[in-house]
Design a protein around this motif. Structure first.
Motif, mmCIF file in Angstrom:
data_model
loop_
_atom_site.group_PDB
_atom_site.id
_atom_site.type_symbol
_atom_site.label_atom_id
_atom_site.label_comp_id
_atom_site.label_asym_id
_atom_site.label_seq_id
_atom_site.Cartn_x
_atom_site.Cartn_y
_atom_site.Cartn_z
ATOM 1 N N ILE A 12 0.407 -3.841 12.316
ATOM 2 C CA ILE A 12 0.864 -4.696 11.215
ATOM 3 C C ILE A 12 -0.170 -5.784 10.923
ATOM 4 N N VAL A 13 -0.733 -6.346 11.983
ATOM 5 C CA VAL A 13 -1.747 -7.397 11.809
ATOM 6 C C VAL A 13 -3.036 -6.808 11.240
ATOM 7 N N SER A 14 -3.487 -5.694 11.823
ATOM 8 C CA SER A 14 -4.795 -5.125 11.469
ATOM 9 C C SER A 14 -4.813 -4.486 10.088
ATOM 10 N N PHE A 15 -3.728 -3.800 9.723
ATOM 11 C CA PHE A 15 -3.754 -3.000 8.510
ATOM 12 C C PHE A 15 -2.763 -3.457 7.451
ATOM 13 N N GLY A 16 -2.068 -4.559 7.747
ATOM 14 C CA GLY A 16 -1.185 -5.179 6.773
ATOM 15 C C GLY A 16 -1.623 -6.596 6.485
ATOM 16 N N LEU A 17 -1.601 -7.439 7.524
ATOM 17 C CA LEU A 17 -1.963 -8.845 7.350
ATOM 18 C C LEU A 17 -3.437 -9.017 6.973
ATOM 19 N N LEU A 18 -4.331 -8.308 7.654
ATOM 20 C CA LEU A 18 -5.760 -8.448 7.354
ATOM 21 C C LEU A 18 -6.093 -8.060 5.911
ATOM 22 N N PRO A 19 -5.667 -6.892 5.406
ATOM 23 C CA PRO A 19 -5.930 -6.594 3.993
ATOM 24 C C PRO A 19 -5.323 -7.632 3.044
ATOM 25 N N ALA A 20 -4.156 -8.184 3.418
ATOM 26 C CA ALA A 20 -3.531 -9.210 2.585
ATOM 27 C C ALA A 20 -4.407 -10.455 2.505
ATOM 28 N N ILE A 21 -4.940 -10.881 3.646
ATOM 29 C CA ILE A 21 -5.817 -12.061 3.673
ATOM 30 C C ILE A 21 -7.118 -11.764 2.940
ATOM 31 N N LEU A 22 -7.615 -10.546 3.093
ATOM 32 C CA LEU A 22 -8.828 -10.139 2.394
ATOM 33 C C LEU A 22 -8.621 -10.242 0.884
ATOM 34 N N LEU A 23 -7.471 -9.764 0.410
ATOM 35 C CA LEU A 23 -7.154 -9.833 -1.015
ATOM 36 C C LEU A 23 -7.023 -11.278 -1.483
ATOM 37 N N LEU A 24 -6.292 -12.092 -0.725
ATOM 38 C CA LEU A 24 -6.098 -13.488 -1.115
ATOM 39 C C LEU A 24 -7.426 -14.248 -1.159
ATOM 40 N N SER A 25 -8.246 -14.044 -0.144
ATOM 41 C CA SER A 25 -9.527 -14.746 -0.083
ATOM 42 C C SER A 25 -10.441 -14.313 -1.220
ATOM 43 N N TYR A 26 -10.494 -13.005 -1.466
ATOM 44 C CA TYR A 26 -11.367 -12.520 -2.542
ATOM 45 C C TYR A 26 -10.867 -12.996 -3.905
ATOM 46 N N PHE A 47 -2.094 -13.523 -6.640
ATOM 47 C CA PHE A 47 -2.452 -12.514 -5.654
ATOM 48 C C PHE A 47 -1.440 -12.456 -4.498
ATOM 49 N N ILE A 48 -0.531 -13.414 -4.464
ATOM 50 C CA ILE A 48 0.470 -13.435 -3.386
ATOM 51 C C ILE A 48 1.376 -12.198 -3.404
ATOM 52 N N PRO A 49 1.858 -11.743 -4.581
ATOM 53 C CA PRO A 49 2.700 -10.531 -4.564
ATOM 54 C C PRO A 49 1.997 -9.321 -3.946
ATOM 55 N N GLY A 50 0.719 -9.145 -4.242
ATOM 56 C CA GLY A 50 -0.035 -8.036 -3.661
ATOM 57 C C GLY A 50 -0.160 -8.173 -2.155
ATOM 58 N N ALA A 51 -0.402 -9.398 -1.710
ATOM 59 C CA ALA A 51 -0.511 -9.659 -0.270
ATOM 60 C C ALA A 51 0.813 -9.373 0.427
ATOM 61 N N PHE A 52 1.909 -9.820 -0.192
ATOM 62 C CA PHE A 52 3.223 -9.554 0.391
ATOM 63 C C PHE A 52 3.512 -8.059 0.432
ATOM 64 N N LEU A 53 3.129 -7.361 -0.627
ATOM 65 C CA LEU A 53 3.447 -5.938 -0.739
ATOM 66 C C LEU A 53 2.799 -5.125 0.376
ATOM 67 N N ILE A 54 1.532 -5.378 0.675
ATOM 68 C CA ILE A 54 0.844 -4.584 1.697
ATOM 69 C C ILE A 54 1.403 -4.884 3.092
ATOM 70 N N ILE A 55 1.782 -6.143 3.333
ATOM 71 C CA ILE A 55 2.375 -6.487 4.635
ATOM 72 C C ILE A 55 3.764 -5.859 4.767
ATOM 73 N N ALA A 56 4.567 -5.974 3.713
ATOM 74 C CA ALA A 56 5.922 -5.422 3.740
ATOM 75 C C ALA A 56 5.885 -3.903 3.884
ATOM 76 N N ALA A 57 4.961 -3.259 3.171
ATOM 77 C CA ALA A 57 4.850 -1.801 3.248
ATOM 78 C C ALA A 57 4.506 -1.363 4.663
ATOM 79 N N ASN A 58 3.608 -2.103 5.310
ATOM 80 C CA ASN A 58 3.236 -1.793 6.693
ATOM 81 C C ASN A 58 4.419 -1.978 7.630
ATOM 82 N N ALA A 59 5.147 -3.076 7.468
ATOM 83 C CA ALA A 59 6.289 -3.352 8.343
ATOM 84 C C ALA A 59 7.362 -2.272 8.205
#
Length: 210
Positions: free
Chosen positions: A84-98, A105-117
């Motif tokens: 969840i951290v490596s493939f959900g949270l990290l891509p979310a932070i990558l998206l937010l930072s970029y 960009f928050i909805p996209g970040a939430f979506l990838i974390i939620a999908a992983n969970a």
């Protein structure tokens, strides 16, 4: 009747497959740090090595003999939490930072974390479809695909690539939750992954030093 002794938490942390999992988590922490700092090539390198360690913890676990049932169950849970951290949270932070931490960009970040969970919780219950097939895209592929997408970053303006990245994140989230049968890459595929990680590390490492 004698009750079975409950082992301490750090006892499980010393198990070799779990050490491998934790090394992957360390790579993820580095990747998150560099993503927050805006150093995206370094972040991608960390993310790729997290994938490699994620693959190898399972390989080591299958080859080891004499592991207890408790060690196996703990390893599965630890791997799931780290995923969840490596493939959900990290891509979310990558998206937010970029995306310069734009609120849109928050909805996209939430979506990838939620999908992983959701996906990992579902997988922990049902597992593979037939022993060789996943239902939907395995979450570690998120990192592999995102790394490939970043090969083309310099072809776009920053704002344009941030939108492209957003779209890719949404697509990955949909694939993670889909019912599409996708083969599990095992066996000799690990050597393909090793080559991929080494080549990509060289490419993004060159970007860091040029």
């Amino acid at each position: 009747m004698n009750e079975k002794k409950q082992l301490g938490m750090l006892t499980f942390a010393k198990d070799l497959p779990n050490i491998c999992s934790l090394l992957g988590l360390f790579c993820t922490v580095l990747a998150i740090y560099f993503a927050i700092k805006g150093n995206f090539p370094a972040s991608i390198i960390g993310m790729l090595w997290a994938v490699l360690f994620d693959w190898y913890d399972g390989i080591i676990a299958r080859k080891m003999k004499g592991r207890t049932k408790e060690q196996g169950v703990f390893g599965v849970q630890l791997d799931s939490m780290i995923d969840i951290v490596s493939f959900g949270l990290l891509p979310a932070i990558l998206l937010l930072s970029y995306g310069n931490y734009n609120i849109w960009f928050i909805p996209g970040a939430f979506l990838i974390i939620a999908a992983n969970a959701i996906r990992l919780s579902y997988f922990n219950i049902y597992g593979l479809i037939d022993g060789k097939t996943y239902m939907g895209l395995s979450v570690d592929n998120n990192a592999i695909i995102l790394a490939f997408i970043f090969l083309f970053e310099n072809l776009f303006q920053h704002a344009t690539f941030s939108i492209l990245l957003y779209i890719i994140i949404i697509i990955l989230s949909a694939l993670n939750l889909s019912s599409i049968p996708i083969p599990k890459f095992t066996g000799k595929w690990v050597y393909v992954l090793i080559v991929y990680v080494l080549v990509m590390t060289s490419f993004f490492g060159y970007q860091l030093w040029r």
